[in-house]
Structures are given as C-alpha cells and as structure tokens.
Write an enzyme that holds these catalytic residues in place. Structure first.
Site, mmCIF file in Angstrom:
data_model
loop_
_atom_site.group_PDB
_atom_site.id
_atom_site.type_symbol
_atom_site.label_atom_id
_atom_site.label_comp_id
_atom_site.label_asym_id
_atom_site.label_seq_id
_atom_site.Cartn_x
_atom_site.Cartn_y
_atom_site.Cartn_z
ATOM 1 N N TRP A 53 0.812 -1.232 0.000
ATOM 2 C CA TRP A 53 0.000 0.000 0.000
ATOM 3 C C TRP A 53 0.846 1.284 0.000
ATOM 4 O O TRP A 53 1.858 1.366 0.711
ATOM 5 C CB TRP A 53 -0.863 -0.015 1.266
ATOM 6 N N ASN A 55 -0.038 5.808 0.107
ATOM 7 C CA ASN A 55 -0.928 6.947 -0.117
ATOM 8 C C ASN A 55 -0.116 8.220 -0.287
ATOM 9 O O ASN A 55 0.793 8.235 -1.144
ATOM 10 C CB ASN A 55 -2.099 7.025 0.882
ATOM 11 N N ASP A 56 -0.364 9.274 0.466
ATOM 12 C CA ASP A 56 0.182 10.609 0.161
ATOM 13 C C ASP A 56 1.673 10.660 -0.213
ATOM 14 O O ASP A 56 2.492 10.028 0.460
ATOM 15 C CB ASP A 56 0.071 11.531 1.387
ATOM 16 N N GLN A 72 3.597 7.862 2.024
ATOM 17 C CA GLN A 72 2.932 7.045 3.028
ATOM 18 C C GLN A 72 2.902 5.597 2.523
ATOM 19 O O GLN A 72 2.465 5.330 1.396
ATOM 20 C CB GLN A 72 1.496 7.558 3.234
ATOM 21 N N TRP A 80 -4.017 -0.079 4.089
ATOM 22 C CA TRP A 80 -3.518 0.989 4.953
ATOM 23 C C TRP A 80 -3.162 0.434 6.340
ATOM 24 O O TRP A 80 -3.869 -0.419 6.880
ATOM 25 C CB TRP A 80 -4.589 2.081 5.094
ATOM 26 N N SER A 113 1.972 11.946 7.293
ATOM 27 C CA SER A 113 2.520 12.810 6.239
ATOM 28 C C SER A 113 3.316 13.995 6.775
ATOM 29 O O SER A 113 3.107 14.452 7.897
ATOM 30 C CB SER A 113 1.389 13.323 5.351
ATOM 31 N N ARG A 178 -2.192 17.686 11.928
ATOM 32 C CA ARG A 178 -1.240 16.894 11.142
ATOM 33 C C ARG A 178 -0.768 17.510 9.830
ATOM 34 O O ARG A 178 -1.257 18.511 9.383
ATOM 35 C CB ARG A 178 -1.831 15.503 10.860
ATOM 36 N N ASP A 179 0.194 16.798 9.244
ATOM 37 C CA ASP A 179 0.726 17.021 7.894
ATOM 38 C C ASP A 179 1.517 18.332 7.758
ATOM 39 O O ASP A 179 1.196 19.193 6.921
ATOM 40 C CB ASP A 179 -0.402 16.957 6.841
ATOM 41 N N GLU A 231 -6.673 18.453 5.236
ATOM 42 C CA GLU A 231 -5.422 17.710 5.418
ATOM 43 C C GLU A 231 -4.386 18.213 4.422
ATOM 44 O O GLU A 231 -4.712 18.882 3.441
ATOM 45 C CB GLU A 231 -5.648 16.211 5.152
HETATM 46 C C1 FRU Z 1 -4.256 12.151 3.928
HETATM 47 C C2 FRU Z 1 -3.928 11.551 5.268
HETATM 48 C C3 FRU Z 1 -3.090 12.500 6.075
HETATM 49 C C4 FRU Z 1 -2.337 11.591 6.995
HETATM 50 C C5 FRU Z 1 -2.119 10.369 6.133
HETATM 51 C C6 FRU Z 1 -2.132 9.068 6.883
HETATM 52 O O1 FRU Z 1 -4.484 11.237 2.927
HETATM 53 O O2 FRU Z 1 -5.128 11.230 5.933
HETATM 54 O O3 FRU Z 1 -3.824 13.507 6.718
HETATM 55 O O4 FRU Z 1 -1.145 12.151 7.450
HETATM 56 O O5 FRU Z 1 -3.136 10.374 5.166
HETATM 57 O O6 FRU Z 1 -1.745 7.997 6.087
#
Ligand code: FRU
Length: 508
Positions: A53, A55-56, A72, A80, A113, A178-179, A231
């Site tokens: 997996w 993501n970001d 991610q 996830w 992130s 976050r982020d 986010e």
């Molecule tokens: C956005 C998010 C972020 C977080 C991450 C977790 O897609 O939800 O806010 O840091 O993914 O994987």
C-alpha cells in the site's frame, strides 16, 4: 607460447564443462518467480511501488541531481496500516528507483505525512560539518490518542534518518493536528510551517528559527470547500504566465476526497486569498487526486506537484495486487489571471515526452455527427487533439472502448462544461466507487474550440484541458480488450483536428 595458450584454453573449456554439469545456482522455475510490473491494471509510466500500500506523497525534495519521493507506505501489507515513509528517487521525475523504507513506525507511533527541508545554514544544529548540511524531515507522529509534529534528520544525503531526541517539537495535545509542510522564508530568514487543523477546517501557520521551537502566527480558513476534514496543506510560490518578474503564492489543501487551491500573497505570517471568497477552485476535478504537494526547490524554481491517485472512499478496495496506490504525473505549476480570478495552470513535466514512441497523426479535420472510430488503440498512450463544438452540441472522446465498456470525456458547448464519466467501466469491486463515476467542471472554449491532452496508463486516466487550465484524474479498471478510441457527437456537428497519438513506453 602457442602451447601455453592452448593449455589455458583447454583448462578453460574443461572448467566450463565441469561448471555446466553442476550448476552453482539451479535456475529458479519461471512459475516460482514473482514478476512485478506486468500485473493487470499496473500503470507503466506512473510511479507505483513494487508491492503493498501507498498513499500521500511526502517530503518531496530535489538534491544532488535527484528528485526524492517519500510516501505514506505500509511495508507489510497491501492495505492501509503501519504507516511509514517509503522512498524512491529519480533523475527526471519519470523513471524511479525504489529505495529502502526511510522512516518506520516506532513505539506504536505511525509516521504520518510531512515534508523535508535541507537545512543549509544548519539552524537545527543536526549537521556535523559545514559541507554536509543536514536534511530534516518534519512529520506527524500518530497514535490512537494524539498527533504531534516530530523531526528526523539525515546527514548522509537522505540515505538514513535518525529521530530527534527532543521530539515532539510541536504538540497541542490533540487528536487531529497533522501534515506539517515546512519551507524557508528568505525575507525573514526563518522557517514556516503550514499544518492542518482537520476538524476546524483550518491551516495553521507557525514560524521557527531552528526547526525545533515553533511559534504560532495565524490561521487560514475555514473557507470555500469545508465539506470534509482539511489535510495536507502546502504553501509555495509560482510564476505568473506572461509576467516573468511576477510571482504569486498558492495554498493547496485536501479535504475528504478532493483538493482545493487558493492564490494570493504570503507575508511571512499570514496567507491572503485573492480569489473570490468561498468560490471553490480545484487543482484536479477528477475523483482520484489527493494530498498533492510540491517540489519547491527544482533547478528552474518552477514548482512541480505530485498527488496520490486514489480516493479514501474506496482506496482499500481497488482491485490491484500486490500493490495499491499510484502517484500522478508530476506537474509543473504556474498561475494566470482570467478576469478577476487566478487560475492554476498545470502541465506534465517535459521529461515525460522521452517515453513517447513514434507519433501517429490524423492530418485532416474529422467531422463527426454521431460516431467515428479512431484508427489508434491501446491502454498505454498519450493523445492530443482540438475539438470544435458550437452550442447546442455535446461531443467528445471515448477511450477504453470494448464490447460492453467505455470511458467518456465530453464537452457541453451550451453549459461550457467538461465532463468525465466512468459509469460504463467495470465497477463491481466496490460499493462506493460508482458514486464517483461522473465529474464536471466549467471550461471556456476559445473560438468554440477546446484542447484535450489525454494520458491513459492501464488504470489511470489523466486529462489536461486547454493547456492545463483544467485537469481530471480518474482510475478505471478496464478489461484487457477495452482498447478502442472513438470521437462522438450528439447529432450536431463537431470537428476534431490536430489529433496526435503516441504509444507510451514503460518507465523502467
Ligand atoms: C491524507 C492523510 C493525512 C495523513 C495520512 C495518513 O491522505 O489522511 O492527513 O497524514 O493520510 O496515512
């Protein structure tokens, strides 16, 4: 001498024969080898991890001739969880090499992130010598009760990272915070962090002289799209098209399953949106573009964004194995003023053209009233065209056409609206996916003409309209035979012209 040579040759040959009889490494049977990157739906010119997996995109930074892409990543499973920072590098943003995981979950805290800076002045003190300034990752440490901002640094050119012993560096003792996205603000000679307050639908701005202590400066929002948690903010400076001396500031924010942008000024403490208040502007109007952030330190200083091609509403259900998640094509970003609005202009990076095979062209304008079968086909191509459609015409392009399926891109000249629709592509793998089938956005024709620049990469369609004024990204999961392309119109006359088609090579 000749005798000696013959002798060596003889020993060589017999040694060779002996080796052939007892192979040191018995060949692995083909069926036992895992062959990556040939699986169904596997994108061939977008970044995907070999397995599991993602993501970001995180920590995008250019260093020593290489673009680093962190992201991610779950290093253990194709869903996830155990969030860590995966790592890949590229010299051209197109051909990527995957490296070992850079930051792993530690003490039950996941690595969410964040961003990466090169601390050239060693403001953090993490650097050990003048000629080796540290890189510092600023990320959210997440556990079930709180989210706070942490640092990890590298003093070996991003090869390995160490956690800062004074973590966290910013903690509001709250569950959702976050982020962090950090950049150097030269005028005030200090660091700026944009960080999301998801439930408040705000971006908070903090400043620091050391990356270790942070002071609150201001909040931006809630504004425009407040339909979901905010986010992954990013604040960066962009060129203005046609005004070589002018620059504007852009803010990106993601919410729920789509993104929005604001354009205006940043004075070191506050971001000022100069677009009409509460009007929603999106960097991408498709269903599958999220959490995009930018490379801010590219060699020519033009920021390049990358987004995650997926949608939280069904991200875990997409039918791809052994990986899930892809990155968008990297896009160069600029803005231009249209009326009283600042519009983002996005173009895929030029290096992508190096994957084109020989161009196929339709030289004569093609007049279409109902349907025209285009003489090109495939699931891995780039196509450019112009289409002239006058009101009340609705016309467009179908790709991934098969016996039962197609994906359509249509322009309604009366509404001045571009629409993508994947309702006629396979969708049985998820109950949520069909809800995001159709997406539309306003697009102004020029002399009744629109331009389409279409990329189709196995399971990703990315469409840039009118030189990047409007972009749509969508996943589709066609059958292998869904390869046809056609032009269509609703009975009114549409003219297709300047049609260029390139089969695309793979990026590995
Ligand atoms: C956005 C998010 C972020 C977080 C991450 C977790 O897609 O939800 O806010 O840091 O993914 O994987």
């Amino acid at each position: 001498m000749q005798k000696l040579l013959f002798c060596f040759l003889f020993i060589g040959i017999t040694a060779g024969l002996a080796q052939q009889k007892i192979p040191a490494n018995p060949p692995v049977k083909k069926s036992m080898q895992q062959v990556y990157y040939n699986e169904p739906f596997r994108p061939q010119f977008h970044f995907t991890p070999q397995k599991f997996w993602i993501n970001d995109p995180n920590g995008l930074i250019y260093h020593n001739g290489e673009y680093h892409l962190f992201y991610q990543h779950n290093p253990f499973e194709n869903k996830w969880g155990h969030m860590s920072w995966g790592h890949a590098v590229s010299k051209d943003l197109i051909r990527w090499k995957e490296l070992p995981v850079a930051l792993r979950e530690e003490n039950d805290k996941m690595v969410f992130s964040g961003s990466m800076v090169q601390d050239t002045k060693n403001t953090s003190g993490f650097g050990k010598s003048k000629d080796q300034p540290p890189h510092v990752a600023i990320f959210t440490a997440h556990d079930s009760v709180s989210q706070s901002q942490h640092l990890a640094y590298s003093i070996d050119n991003l090869k390995s990272f160490q956690r800062y012993s004074g973590n966290p560096v910013l903690d509001l003792h709250t569950k959702d915070f976050r982020d962090p996205n950090v950049f150097w603000f030269e005028k005030d000679k200090r660091w700026i962090m944009a960080v999301a307050m998801p439930n408040e639908k705000m971006v908070s701005i903090y400043s620091s002289y050391s990356l270790k202590q942070w002071s609150f400066e201001s909040d931006f929002g809630p504004q425009a799209d407040t339909s979901g948690v905010w986010e992954c903010p990013d604040i960066f400076q962009v060129p203005v098209v046609g005004e070589p001396d002018q620059k504007k500031w852009v803010m990106f924010v993601s919410q729920n399953s789509s993104m929005q942008y604001f354009v205006g000024e940043f004075n070191g403490t506050h971001f000022f949106n100069e677009n009409p208040y509460n009007k929603i502007f999106r960097p991408d109007y498709g269903p599958d573009y999220y959490a995009a952030v930018t490379y801010k330190n590219t060699p020519d200083k033009i920021p390049v964004s990358i987004g995650w091609v997926n949608n939280w509403n069904y991200a875990n259900e997409i039918p791809t194995n052994p990986w899930k998640g892809a990155m968008s094509l990297p896009r160069e970003i600029a803005v231009k003023k249209m009326g009283n609005e600042w519009i983002l202009l996005q173009q895929p990076v030029k290096a992508l053209r190096s994957l084109r095979s020989t161009a196929e062209v339709l030289k004569q304008p093609i007049t279409v009233q109902t349907n025209y079968k285009v003489p090109f086909s495939g699931q891995q191509f780039e196509m450019e065209l112009e289409m002239k459609a006058s009101a009340p015409c609705i016309a467009g392009v179908k790709i991934a056409v098969g016996k039962k399926h197609y994906f359509s891109i249509s322009y309604d000249a009366t509404l001045e609206q571009l629409t993508i629709d994947r309702a006629n592509t396979p969708s049985g793998f998820s109950s949520q996916y069909p809800y995001f089938a159709k997406k539309s956005a306003y697009l102004k024709a020029k002399n009744e003409k629109i331009k389409l620049h279409i990329f189709f990469d196995k399971s990703i369609v990315e469409i840039f309209a009118n030189d990047g004024e409007l972009v749509f990204t969508s996943q589709i999961f066609p059958e292998s035979g869904d390869t046809g392309i056609s032009f269509f119109s609703d009975g009114n006359t549409a003219i297709f012209d300047n049609v260029w088609f390139w089969r695309m090579n793979r990026n590995r």
